[in-house]
Structures are given as C-alpha cells and as structure tokens.
Design an enzyme around this catalytic site. Structure first.
Site, short mmCIF file in Angstrom:
data_model
loop_
_atom_site.label_atom_id
_atom_site.label_comp_id
_atom_site.label_asym_id
_atom_site.label_seq_id
_atom_site.Cartn_x
_atom_site.Cartn_y
_atom_site.Cartn_z
N TYR A 69 -2.20 -0.24 10.55
CA TYR A 69 -2.23 -0.61 9.14
C TYR A 69 -0.90 -0.25 8.47
O TYR A 69 -0.32 -1.06 7.73
CB TYR A 69 -3.39 0.10 8.44
CG TYR A 69 -3.55 -0.27 6.99
CD1 TYR A 69 -4.04 -1.52 6.62
CD2 TYR A 69 -3.19 0.61 5.97
CE1 TYR A 69 -4.18 -1.87 5.29
CE2 TYR A 69 -3.32 0.27 4.63
CZ TYR A 69 -3.82 -0.97 4.30
OH TYR A 69 -3.95 -1.31 2.97
N SER A 92 0.85 -1.19 0.00
CA SER A 92 0.00 0.00 0.00
C SER A 92 0.89 1.24 0.00
O SER A 92 2.03 1.20 0.50
CB SER A 92 -0.90 0.01 1.24
OG SER A 92 -1.58 1.23 1.37
#
Length: 257
Positions: A154, A143
């Site tokens: 995350y 990501s």
C-alpha cells in the site's frame, strides 16, 4: 455570468460509490460542479447519482473498472460525450491488502494497479485536451502512508502516487494544468473499518478536494494533526519504527513466528 457559474467544472471522480469518494461527490455537487461518478458498483453508483441530482442533468453515473483499459477509455469518452469536456480528474479509487501480509495475498499487485497505474493511465487520457485548452486540474488522493510507510504494498502505491503527482505538477508548469495531491490520514471508510483509532468522517477529505479546485495547492495533508506525523517521520524515523512496530504487532502479532 456570475463568478460562481464560471467556477463550475466538469469533474470525473473515481471510487465514487463509498467512503471518501461518496463524500467528495456530495461536496462537489453541493458546490455546483457537474460530476461524473465512476466505480464498479453500478447499483450504488446509480442510486448516488439520483440522490445528488434527480434531474440527471449534472450528475452522471458510469460503472467503471479502473484497472481495465477499455473501461477507463469508456469513462472519459462518456464524460466528453455528455458534457463536452473534462475539467477535473479526481483519482480517488484505492484499495489495500485488507488481511494478513501482502506477500500471502494471491494478487498483491492489484493494489499497484488500482492505486498507481490507474491514476497514471486516466491522467494520460485527459491531459491532451487539458493542455490544448490550457486549463485543467488533476487531483490525486494519496495517503499519509505515502510519507510514513507501514505496509509495503500500500505504501509503495502511495509513495509512487506522491512522486507522480509532484513530478507531473512540475512537468506541467506554465501549461495551465494544475496538479494537487490530497494525503489523508485515517478517516472513517470501508478500508479503515477494522482500525481501532478515533477518526473523523470522510467529509474532511471531501472538503479538501473541493477547496483545491478554487485555491490550488501542491499537497494537502488532512486531518491537520497528520502534518505533525509526516514531519516527525522525516526528522525522527526511528520514532516511526517504534510506533510502527507496536501497530503492526497489535494487528498481526498472533501471526508472527
């Protein structure tokens, strides 16, 4: 045998039942690859397999919990039993803490188990055969949050996955095994359903996944405008702080004390 036929591979794809994984399954099957679909949602997975290949000869659905060691091993063993080998592993399964702050979540470490531990353990299961065969490809779906952090847990998982991918690539130089990292920005998926941003569909990531199998690259950031964001984060981190403060306040401001 034609060049197209020789380029067909047996691909194990996790997180295949929705979002980027579902789009990648369509793209890989359309390009002639044999695909082993892995996800927890058995019914959705089976329906996708029938949609992609009604004959059942080139697409196989294997319900899998990537956080469970026995389930991971069963996935790889089933792929080998049906198709003889695993040429490509696409570690796509991923989650985030969807609401509130990560420290208020009853199990925040699940993000690390799904996003980082599972790719490491699945890679460990397929590497011996790939190294022995001197051929294989590990594709990790990271990501842009692994470059520009806004969410502690995350981003920790995606920074870790990026480090794992780039380090593993160097460890495997000269072995015939390739490692690629695909780093998406915001694209439409269940995970980004609450984001108020213009976003392309997951197909842009799916094409990048399929493309690196034919033209291996170390790291690919998609959609392309996010390459600028990654550059700015590196050169002007204070600018990133200002943007992040606005984004986080819009999402959680009502909860701030």
């Amino acid at each position: 045998m034609t060049s197209t036929q020789t380029n067909r591979r047996v691909v194990v794809l996790t997180g295949a039942s929705s979002g980027i994984g579902r789009a990648a399954a369509h793209e890989l099957a359309a390009r002639g690859h044999t695909v082993v679909l892995a996800a927890r949602r058995a019914e959705s997975l089976a329906a996708l397999a029938r949609e992609l290949d009604p004959s059942g000869l080139r697409v196989l659905a294997v319900p899998t919990d990537v956080t469970d060691d026995a389930s991971r091993r069963a996935l790889i063993e089933t792929a080998r039993d049906h198709f003889g080998r695993v040429d490509v592993l696409v570690n796509n399964a991923g989650i985030t803490v969807e609401r509130g702050w990560w420290w208020d979540d009853p199990d925040p470490l699940r993000v690390l188990r799904v996003n980082l531990e599972a790719p490491v353990e699945l890679t460990r299961l397929v590497l011996p055969e790939m190294r022995e065969r001197r051929s294989g490809h590990i594709v990790n779906i990271g990501s842009v949050a692994g470059r520009a952090a806004t969410h502690g847990m995350y981003s920790a998982s995606k920074f870790g996955l990026r480090g794992f991918s780039l380090g593993l690539r160097r460890e495997l130089l000269g072995t015939g095994v390739t490692v690629s990292l695909i780093a998406p920005g915001f694209v439409r998926s269940e995970m980004t359903a609450s984001a108020r941003l213009p976003m392309p569909g997951p197909e842009v990531v799916a094409r990048a996944v399929a493309d690196v199998l034919d033209h291996p690259r170390r790291e690919v950031i998609v959609p392309s405008p996010y390459r600028v964001l990654a550059f700015l984060e590196y050169v002007f981190p204070k600018l990133g702080d200002r943007v992040a403060r606005r984004v986080i306040y819009r999402r959680y401001g009502h909860e701030k004390g």
